[in-house]
Design an enzyme around this catalytic site. Structure first.
Site, PDB file in Angstrom:
ATOM      1  N   GLU A  94       0.831  -1.196   0.000  1.00 25.64           N
ATOM      2  CA  GLU A  94       0.000   0.000   0.000  1.00 25.64           C
ATOM      3  C   GLU A  94       0.867   1.249   0.000  1.00 25.64           C
ATOM      4  O   GLU A  94       1.956   1.259   0.567  1.00 25.64           O
ATOM      5  CB  GLU A  94      -0.913  -0.009   1.233  1.00 25.64           C
ATOM      6  N   CYS A 107       3.541   8.601   0.912  1.00 26.30           N
ATOM      7  CA  CYS A 107       4.082   7.681   1.908  1.00 26.30           C
ATOM      8  C   CYS A 107       4.193   6.328   1.207  1.00 26.30           C
ATOM      9  O   CYS A 107       3.176   5.751   0.806  1.00 26.30           O
ATOM     10  CB  CYS A 107       3.123   7.622   3.100  1.00 26.30           C
ATOM     11  N   CYS A 114       6.627  -6.898   6.710  1.00 22.66           N
ATOM     12  CA  CYS A 114       7.729  -6.338   7.489  1.00 22.66           C
ATOM     13  C   CYS A 114       8.296  -7.434   8.378  1.00 22.66           C
ATOM     14  O   CYS A 114       7.555  -8.271   8.895  1.00 22.66           O
ATOM     15  CB  CYS A 114       7.226  -5.182   8.347  1.00 22.66           C
ATOM     16  N   CYS A 118       7.099  -4.654  15.878  1.00 28.61           N
ATOM     17  CA  CYS A 118       6.531  -3.593  16.717  1.00 28.61           C
ATOM     18  C   CYS A 118       5.108  -4.002  17.110  1.00 28.61           C
ATOM     19  O   CYS A 118       4.272  -4.270  16.237  1.00 28.61           O
ATOM     20  CB  CYS A 118       6.502  -2.275  15.963  1.00 28.61           C
ATOM     21  N   CYS A 121       1.921  -2.046  15.659  1.00 32.67           N
ATOM     22  CA  CYS A 121       1.826  -1.753  14.220  1.00 32.67           C
ATOM     23  C   CYS A 121       1.151  -2.897  13.475  1.00 32.67           C
ATOM     24  O   CYS A 121       1.517  -4.065  13.637  1.00 32.67           O
ATOM     25  CB  CYS A 121       3.223  -1.520  13.660  1.00 32.67           C
ATOM     26  N   CYS A 339      -0.593   6.063   9.912  1.00 35.61           N
ATOM     27  CA  CYS A 339       0.623   5.371  10.373  1.00 35.61           C
ATOM     28  C   CYS A 339       0.271   4.069  11.068  1.00 35.61           C
ATOM     29  O   CYS A 339      -0.561   4.041  11.965  1.00 35.61           O
ATOM     30  CB  CYS A 339       1.373   6.189  11.414  1.00 35.61           C
TER      31      CYS A 339
HETATM   32  N1  SAH Z   1       9.971   0.595   9.671  1.00 41.54           N
HETATM   33  C1  SAH Z   1      10.143   2.014   9.523  1.00 41.54           C
HETATM   34  C2  SAH Z   1       9.161   2.609   8.530  1.00 41.54           C
HETATM   35  C3  SAH Z   1       7.699   2.549   8.975  1.00 41.54           C
HETATM   36  S1  SAH Z   1       7.228   4.147   9.397  1.00 41.54           S
HETATM   37  C4  SAH Z   1      10.045   2.673  10.894  1.00 41.54           C
HETATM   38  O1  SAH Z   1       9.722   1.986  11.841  1.00 41.54           O
HETATM   39  O2  SAH Z   1      10.353   3.859  11.013  1.00 41.54           O
HETATM   40  C5  SAH Z   1       5.724   3.944  10.202  1.00 41.54           C
HETATM   41  C6  SAH Z   1       5.657   4.825  11.412  1.00 41.54           C
HETATM   42  O3  SAH Z   1       4.382   4.666  12.042  1.00 41.54           O
HETATM   43  C7  SAH Z   1       6.696   4.458  12.429  1.00 41.54           C
HETATM   44  O4  SAH Z   1       7.157   5.599  13.087  1.00 41.54           O
HETATM   45  C8  SAH Z   1       5.891   3.595  13.380  1.00 41.54           C
HETATM   46  O5  SAH Z   1       6.498   3.499  14.631  1.00 41.54           O
HETATM   47  C9  SAH Z   1       4.574   4.319  13.403  1.00 41.54           C
HETATM   48  N2  SAH Z   1       3.443   3.487  13.812  1.00 41.54           N
HETATM   49  C10 SAH Z   1       3.336   2.151  13.719  1.00 41.54           C
HETATM   50  N3  SAH Z   1       2.141   1.743  14.178  1.00 41.54           N
HETATM   51  C11 SAH Z   1       1.481   2.849  14.559  1.00 41.54           C
HETATM   52  C12 SAH Z   1       0.172   3.088  15.089  1.00 41.54           C
HETATM   53  N4  SAH Z   1      -0.670   2.086  15.302  1.00 41.54           N
HETATM   54  N5  SAH Z   1      -0.179   4.365  15.363  1.00 41.54           N
HETATM   55  C13 SAH Z   1       0.670   5.374  15.117  1.00 41.54           C
HETATM   56  N6  SAH Z   1       1.901   5.223  14.600  1.00 41.54           N
HETATM   57  C14 SAH Z   1       2.304   3.972  14.336  1.00 41.54           C
END
Ligand code: SAH
Length: 350
Positions: A94, A107, A114, A118, A121, A339
């Protein structure tokens, strides 16, 4: 049996020129075709109208253009657009267009799924299937640029590698894609308008610094306390904060480019005074700014957006210490484009 055709966009301009010479044509034909493939965004050899039909047929016999296909485009009530992008092997990623008054940001994804874990996420719940190729990353940007022109009347202004995947675990292809995106022979965008976001792969942060990259760096920090970070991002046991700090100091010494920390404040997880203090302390190591991101719930499990008072405590403490802090409101939540929400949901439903 027919030989498998090669992905023509895996060839450099030089290799393409050589191919034409080896086939009795002029090297210049290579330049022409290269321009069609990148700058003119050709989807098929037949798009190459100033190339002779017989030459197009010859290309068709030898190569494929693995162009992405936007399977589904969803538009949010706030103007955000999410593309479900089908790749040549049927897998789906996406990408998102985020419009504001002053800019349009793409984005984009760097991997299918992945490999990180986390806990907050949605993408982490998808297995990492494979890395994206440079052309697949490029195509996502080009598709969003076209949508920006169509729906918002102006070209794309910024790119963030904050879609699916960990860009620094697909380093070479991400770098190649950025090379094409910034080249006048590609999309001609400025590297200063590109941000690569990482969960903190220290070794690769150092490599980027050594490679003299010109784009910006964002780090998904979420906690400056080792135990907390290890709990919510378990893979970080292999990427300790001390190493991250050292890598960021190295990055700054080489690039003089300020780092952005992405940070979500969750109730009962990182909303205590000691969490705030640890972040303030971490922010002193290199010039930086903090983006406090609103949490986008992915289920009703252990993660909940912290109370506004907790977020305010962060803002006050950071400001008191002259650290720039911004609160990032989520966009495109109604279409799962915010995000951490990218999870090929519609795909899974099919
Ligand atoms: N793997 C890389 C690129 C992904 S960026 C990284 O971790 O930076 C996606 C961003 O969204 C990251 O900062 C991640 O921590 C954040 N993120 C992930 N899940 C989220 C959620 N449920 N709500 C808000 N931010 C989230």
């Amino acid at each position: 049996m027919q030989n498998e055709k090669r992905d023509i966009r895996a060839l450099s301009k030089e290799q393409l020129r050589d191919f034409f010479v080896a086939n009795g044509d002029k090297a210049f034909r290579g330049n022409q075709v290269y321009e069609w493939l990148w700058n003119k965004r050709a989807h098929s050899f037949d798009d190459m109208t100033n190339v002779a039909k017989s030459t197009r047929q010859m290309l068709e016999d030898n190569f494929v253009i693995n162009h992405i296909h936007v399977d589904q485009m969803q538009q949010s009530e706030d103007g955000t657009i999410k593309n479900a992008v089908r790749l040549h092997d049927g897998l789906v990623v996406e990408s998102v267009l985020i419009p504001t008054e002053t800019r349009t940001t793409a984005c984009v994804s760097s991997q299918v799924g992945c490999s990180l874990d986390c806990k907050f996420c949605a993408t982490a719940r998808l297995k990492r299937m494979r890395n994206l190729n440079p052309d697949e990353i490029y195509d996502q940007v080009a598709a969003i640029d076209s949508e920006s022109r169509l729906y918002h009347g102006h070209p794309l202004s910024n790119i963030v590698f904050m879609g699916m995947g960990e860009p620094l675990m697909n380093y070479n292809n991400v770098m190649k894609a950025i090379e094409k995106i910034t080249s006048p022979e590609g999309l001609g965008m400025s590297a200063k308008r590109i941000t690569v976001s990482t969960s903190g792969v220290s070794k690769m942060i150092k490599k980027m610094a050594d490679d003299g990259v010109k784009f910006k760096l964002a780090v998904s920090l979420h906690s400056a306390i080792e135990e907390v970070r290890n709990r919510i991002m378990p893979f970080t046991t292999s990427f300790p904060l001390t190493e991250l700090r050292e890598a960021l100091e190295y990055w700054y010494s080489k690039t003089k480019s300020r780092v952005t920390y992405e940070y979500v404040v969750w109730g009962g997880i990182n909303d205590r005074n000691e969490d705030v203090d640890a972040l303030v302390k971490f922010c002193r190591y290199v010039p930086c700014k903090v983006n406090l991101i609103e949490y986008n719930p992915i289920d009703d499990g252990e993660f909940q957006q912290a109370a506004p008072e907790a977020v305010n405590a962060y803002i006050k403490a950071l400001e008191r210490n002259d650290i720039v802090v911004k609160v990032r409101r989520s966009r495109g939540k109604d279409i799962d484009a915010a995000c951490g929400q990218l999870a090929n949901k519609n795909e899974a439903a099919v």
